[in-house]
Design a protein around this motif. Structure first.
Motif, PDB file in Angstrom:
ATOM      1  N   TYR A  51      60.725  39.323 -20.549  1.00 57.28           N
ATOM      2  CA  TYR A  51      61.035  39.807 -19.115  1.00 57.28           C
ATOM      3  C   TYR A  51      60.419  41.328 -19.170  1.00 57.28           C
ATOM      4  O   TYR A  51      61.025  42.078 -19.936  1.00 57.28           O
ATOM      5  CB  TYR A  51      62.520  39.661 -18.754  1.00 57.28           C
ATOM      6  CG  TYR A  51      62.635  39.847 -17.467  1.00 57.28           C
ATOM      7  CD1 TYR A  51      62.430  38.953 -16.479  1.00 57.28           C
ATOM      8  CD2 TYR A  51      63.625  40.914 -16.749  1.00 57.28           C
ATOM      9  CE1 TYR A  51      62.745  38.932 -15.037  1.00 57.28           C
ATOM     10  CE2 TYR A  51      63.866  40.918 -15.381  1.00 57.28           C
ATOM     11  CZ  TYR A  51      63.645  39.916 -14.512  1.00 57.28           C
ATOM     12  OH  TYR A  51      63.917  40.045 -13.219  1.00 57.28           O
ATOM     13  N   ALA A  52      60.002  41.821 -17.817  1.00 57.23           N
ATOM     14  CA  ALA A  52      59.529  43.168 -17.721  1.00 57.23           C
ATOM     15  C   ALA A  52      60.682  43.903 -17.755  1.00 57.23           C
ATOM     16  O   ALA A  52      61.779  43.940 -16.874  1.00 57.23           O
ATOM     17  CB  ALA A  52      58.915  43.166 -16.546  1.00 57.23           C
ATOM     18  N   GLU A  53      60.465  45.003 -18.801  1.00 61.61           N
ATOM     19  CA  GLU A  53      61.569  46.051 -19.029  1.00 61.61           C
ATOM     20  C   GLU A  53      61.746  46.815 -17.658  1.00 61.61           C
ATOM     21  O   GLU A  53      62.821  47.516 -17.539  1.00 61.61           O
ATOM     22  CB  GLU A  53      61.410  46.650 -20.240  1.00 61.61           C
ATOM     23  CG  GLU A  53      60.238  47.647 -20.309  1.00 61.61           C
ATOM     24  CD  GLU A  53      60.006  48.352 -21.897  1.00 61.61           C
ATOM     25  OE1 GLU A  53      60.720  49.359 -21.841  1.00 61.61           O
ATOM     26  OE2 GLU A  53      59.382  47.679 -22.476  1.00 61.61           O
ATOM     27  N   GLU A  54      60.874  47.104 -17.118  1.00 62.76           N
ATOM     28  CA  GLU A  54      60.850  47.922 -15.908  1.00 62.76           C
ATOM     29  C   GLU A  54      61.642  47.136 -14.522  1.00 62.76           C
ATOM     30  O   GLU A  54      62.007  47.977 -13.626  1.00 62.76           O
ATOM     31  CB  GLU A  54      59.587  48.333 -15.256  1.00 62.76           C
ATOM     32  CG  GLU A  54      58.815  47.053 -14.754  1.00 62.76           C
ATOM     33  CD  GLU A  54      57.534  46.814 -15.679  1.00 62.76           C
ATOM     34  OE1 GLU A  54      56.685  45.964 -15.550  1.00 62.76           O
ATOM     35  OE2 GLU A  54      57.859  47.104 -17.127  1.00 62.76           O
ATOM     36  N   ASN A  55      62.089  46.101 -14.964  1.00 59.08           N
ATOM     37  CA  ASN A  55      62.991  45.407 -13.918  1.00 59.08           C
ATOM     38  C   ASN A  55      64.329  45.207 -14.406  1.00 59.08           C
ATOM     39  O   ASN A  55      65.295  44.413 -13.846  1.00 59.08           O
ATOM     40  CB  ASN A  55      62.428  43.863 -13.872  1.00 59.08           C
ATOM     41  CG  ASN A  55      61.045  43.780 -12.902  1.00 59.08           C
ATOM     42  OD1 ASN A  55      60.715  44.950 -12.320  1.00 59.08           O
ATOM     43  ND2 ASN A  55      60.099  42.771 -13.111  1.00 59.08           N
ATOM     44  N   MET A  56      64.625  45.762 -15.466  1.00 57.55           N
ATOM     45  CA  MET A  56      66.045  45.673 -16.141  1.00 57.55           C
ATOM     46  C   MET A  56      66.625  47.167 -16.346  1.00 57.55           C
ATOM     47  O   MET A  56      65.938  48.157 -16.385  1.00 57.55           O
ATOM     48  CB  MET A  56      65.861  45.142 -17.732  1.00 57.55           C
ATOM     49  CG  MET A  56      65.247  43.798 -17.515  1.00 57.55           C
ATOM     50  SD  MET A  56      64.993  43.182 -19.187  1.00 57.55           S
ATOM     51  CE  MET A  56      66.950  43.040 -19.701  1.00 57.55           C
ATOM     52  N   ILE A  57      67.903  47.145 -16.468  1.00 60.81           N
ATOM     53  CA  ILE A  57      68.637  48.233 -16.745  1.00 60.81           C
ATOM     54  C   ILE A  57      69.656  47.882 -17.877  1.00 60.81           C
ATOM     55  O   ILE A  57      70.172  46.743 -18.130  1.00 60.81           O
ATOM     56  CB  ILE A  57      69.797  48.425 -15.544  1.00 60.81           C
ATOM     57  CG1 ILE A  57      68.946  48.708 -14.337  1.00 60.81           C
ATOM     58  CG2 ILE A  57      70.399  49.631 -15.949  1.00 60.81           C
ATOM     59  CD1 ILE A  57      69.760  48.927 -12.935  1.00 60.81           C
ATOM     60  N   ASP A  58      69.858  48.918 -18.869  1.00 58.28           N
ATOM     61  CA  ASP A  58      70.521  48.811 -20.075  1.00 58.28           C
ATOM     62  C   ASP A  58      71.863  49.683 -19.780  1.00 58.28           C
ATOM     63  O   ASP A  58      71.704  50.999 -19.524  1.00 58.28           O
ATOM     64  CB  ASP A  58      69.622  49.311 -21.214  1.00 58.28           C
ATOM     65  CG  ASP A  58      70.390  49.430 -22.749  1.00 58.28           C
ATOM     66  OD1 ASP A  58      71.619  49.213 -22.562  1.00 58.28           O
ATOM     67  OD2 ASP A  58      69.831  50.080 -23.430  1.00 58.28           O
ATOM     68  N   LEU A  59      72.806  49.238 -19.791  1.00 57.28           N
ATOM     69  CA  LEU A  59      74.315  50.010 -19.562  1.00 57.28           C
ATOM     70  C   LEU A  59      75.019  49.921 -20.677  1.00 57.28           C
ATOM     71  O   LEU A  59      75.303  48.800 -21.193  1.00 57.28           O
ATOM     72  CB  LEU A  59      75.038  49.319 -18.260  1.00 57.28           C
ATOM     73  CG  LEU A  59      74.112  49.551 -17.119  1.00 57.28           C
ATOM     74  CD1 LEU A  59      74.790  48.844 -15.778  1.00 57.28           C
ATOM     75  CD2 LEU A  59      74.191  50.995 -16.452  1.00 57.28           C
ATOM     76  N   GLU A  60      75.479  51.031 -21.485  1.00 50.45           N
ATOM     77  CA  GLU A  60      76.578  51.017 -22.329  1.00 50.45           C
ATOM     78  C   GLU A  60      77.770  50.516 -21.655  1.00 50.45           C
ATOM     79  O   GLU A  60      78.242  51.214 -20.607  1.00 50.45           O
ATOM     80  CB  GLU A  60      76.358  52.411 -22.929  1.00 50.45           C
ATOM     81  CG  GLU A  60      77.370  52.382 -23.984  1.00 50.45           C
ATOM     82  CD  GLU A  60      77.324  53.823 -24.877  1.00 50.45           C
ATOM     83  OE1 GLU A  60      78.216  53.927 -25.756  1.00 50.45           O
ATOM     84  OE2 GLU A  60      76.548  54.543 -24.540  1.00 50.45           O
ATOM     85  N   VAL A  61      78.659  49.533 -22.563  1.00 47.34           N
ATOM     86  CA  VAL A  61      79.996  49.161 -21.798  1.00 47.34           C
ATOM     87  C   VAL A  61      80.859  49.591 -23.172  1.00 47.34           C
ATOM     88  O   VAL A  61      80.595  49.771 -24.083  1.00 47.34           O
ATOM     89  CB  VAL A  61      79.746  47.596 -21.455  1.00 47.34           C
ATOM     90  CG1 VAL A  61      78.980  47.607 -20.282  1.00 47.34           C
ATOM     91  CG2 VAL A  61      79.541  46.950 -22.540  1.00 47.34           C
ATOM     92  N   SER A  62      82.071  49.389 -22.582  1.00 44.78           N
ATOM     93  CA  SER A  62      83.203  49.505 -23.767  1.00 44.78           C
ATOM     94  C   SER A  62      83.160  48.529 -24.694  1.00 44.78           C
ATOM     95  O   SER A  62      82.944  47.366 -24.548  1.00 44.78           O
ATOM     96  CB  SER A  62      84.422  49.664 -22.792  1.00 44.78           C
ATOM     97  OG  SER A  62      85.775  49.415 -23.521  1.00 44.78           O
ATOM     98  N   SER A  63      83.841  49.020 -25.718  1.00 42.29           N
ATOM     99  CA  SER A  63      84.098  48.098 -26.779  1.00 42.29           C
ATOM    100  C   SER A  63      85.222  47.031 -26.493  1.00 42.29           C
ATOM    101  O   SER A  63      85.501  46.230 -27.393  1.00 42.29           O
ATOM    102  CB  SER A  63      84.381  48.644 -28.006  1.00 42.29           C
ATOM    103  OG  SER A  63      85.628  49.498 -28.085  1.00 42.29           O
ATOM    104  N   PHE A  64      85.797  47.180 -25.299  1.00 43.23           N
ATOM    105  CA  PHE A  64      86.768  46.152 -24.705  1.00 43.23           C
ATOM    106  C   PHE A  64      86.129  44.756 -24.703  1.00 43.23           C
ATOM    107  O   PHE A  64      86.772  43.922 -24.985  1.00 43.23           O
ATOM    108  CB  PHE A  64      87.221  46.401 -23.512  1.00 43.23           C
ATOM    109  CG  PHE A  64      88.149  45.707 -22.577  1.00 43.23           C
ATOM    110  CD1 PHE A  64      89.550  45.945 -23.082  1.00 43.23           C
ATOM    111  CD2 PHE A  64      87.773  44.694 -21.818  1.00 43.23           C
ATOM    112  CE1 PHE A  64      90.438  45.027 -22.245  1.00 43.23           C
ATOM    113  CE2 PHE A  64      88.850  43.956 -21.158  1.00 43.23           C
ATOM    114  CZ  PHE A  64      89.931  44.029 -21.485  1.00 43.23           C
ATOM    115  N   VAL A  65      84.855  44.704 -24.584  1.00 37.35           N
ATOM    116  CA  VAL A  65      83.995  43.359 -24.801  1.00 37.35           C
ATOM    117  C   VAL A  65      83.905  42.720 -26.047  1.00 37.35           C
ATOM    118  O   VAL A  65      83.788  41.530 -26.172  1.00 37.35           O
ATOM    119  CB  VAL A  65      82.568  43.578 -24.064  1.00 37.35           C
ATOM    120  CG1 VAL A  65      81.721  44.385 -25.309  1.00 37.35           C
ATOM    121  CG2 VAL A  65      81.998  42.210 -23.588  1.00 37.35           C
TER     122      VAL A  65
END
Length: 117
Positions: free
Chosen positions: A80-94
């Motif tokens: 999938y084209a990376e320009e169409n994606m967002i990388d979000l850091e989330v809590s270790s709660f997951v």
């Protein structure tokens, strides 16, 4: 931990396969798999493979039972084209399967990591 999502917030699909077969005891077993491909640049920071993510047009082709052109279907199995994606850091709660709440996907901050926007 990271959450990868589409920039448009649109629902995307994963390419997959399913089958069923009759077991010796007479019951039917259904099985599924998600197809993977090589990682795009964004995902490649974390892993060498990623699911085949399908946009709306590709999903319609993938799910069309009348599509018989295997090479056309195989052409959909791309990163999938990376320009169409967002990388979000989330809590270790997951990290705990006991946690099934919105906090699992809420970003630690509102800025995507790695400058991918």
């Amino acid at each position: 931990p990271h959450r990868f999502t589409s920039k448009s917030s649109a629902i995307v699909g994963f390419a997959g396969l399913w089958t069923s077969y009759l077991q010796e005891d007479g019951s039917t077993l259904y099985t599924t798999t998600i197809l993977t491909t090589s990682a795009n640049g964004m995902i490649g920071h974390y892993h060498e493979r990623m699911p085949v993510i399908l946009d709306d047009v590709s999903m319609k082709r993938w799910l069309n039972p009348n599509e018989q052109d295997l090479s056309a279907l195989q052409s959909l199995l791309q990163p999938y084209a990376e320009e169409n994606m967002i990388d979000l850091e989330v809590s270790s709660f997951v990290n705990s399967p006991k946690n099934d709440r919105i906090e699992c996907i809420q970003p630690n901050n509102q800025q995507p990591t790695g400058g991918f926007l």
